[in-house]
Scaffold this active site. Structure first.
Site, short mmCIF file in Angstrom:
data_model
loop_
_atom_site.label_atom_id
_atom_site.label_comp_id
_atom_site.label_asym_id
_atom_site.label_seq_id
_atom_site.Cartn_x
_atom_site.Cartn_y
_atom_site.Cartn_z
N LYS A 48 28.21 48.16 -21.14
CA LYS A 48 27.42 47.05 -20.59
C LYS A 48 26.05 46.90 -21.25
O LYS A 48 25.35 45.94 -21.01
CB LYS A 48 27.22 47.22 -19.08
N LYS A 50 23.43 48.34 -20.50
CA LYS A 50 22.37 48.47 -19.50
C LYS A 50 22.75 49.60 -18.54
O LYS A 50 23.94 49.89 -18.35
CB LYS A 50 22.15 47.16 -18.73
#
Length: 141
Positions: A48, A50
């Site tokens: 992702k 993140k």
């Protein structure tokens, strides 16, 4: 003697919300014993780009406190066949936003060959951790 149906689902479960609760509730309604795997920060970042806002230990504690959950484990990788080999579940529960995804189509074929299956549940469209993150970032501006 009745066979105990073992279920499995996995996720990040960041900023726990009603969508998370819905999948856990639906999963438990379709099995006797529910294992929930929670993704650690480094794994989440790998796909992702993140990190979760809530630390892994806290996310696991939240999931463990949900009455529908029987066991909480760490998902060290996204390989669902490895998870099947480790936990020997009868059914894996997945949000229908993954339905038709080539990865899950292959996993479904493999699970079926071992007598297990995937059950897709309707994704709760009105809320997501990504959406909550956006709201929080907008509020900072």
């Amino acid at each position: 003697m009745k066979k105990i149906i073992k279920g499995y689902t996995a996720g990040v479960f960041d900023m726990f919300h009603v969508g998370h609760l819905n999948i856990l509730k639906q999963a438990k309604a379709n099995c006797d014993y529910l294992i929930v795997a929670v993704s650690p920060d480094d794994l989440v970042f790998s796909y992702k780009q993140k990190k979760p806002i809530i630390p892994l230990e806290d996310r696991m504690a939240i999931i463990e406190a949900i009455k529908y959950v029987d066991e909480v484990v760490v998902q060290h990788d996204r390989n669902k066949i490895n998870a099947f080999k480790k936990y020997n579940f009868d059914i894996m529960f997945v949000g229908d936003d993954w339905k038709g995804n080539p990865m899950f189509m292959e996993v479904e074929r493999e699970l079926n060959s071992h007598g297990s299956k995937i059950q897709f549940f309707s994704y709760t469209k009105k809320v997501s951790s990504t959406g909550l993150r956006s709201i929080l970032l907008d509020d900072k501006k």
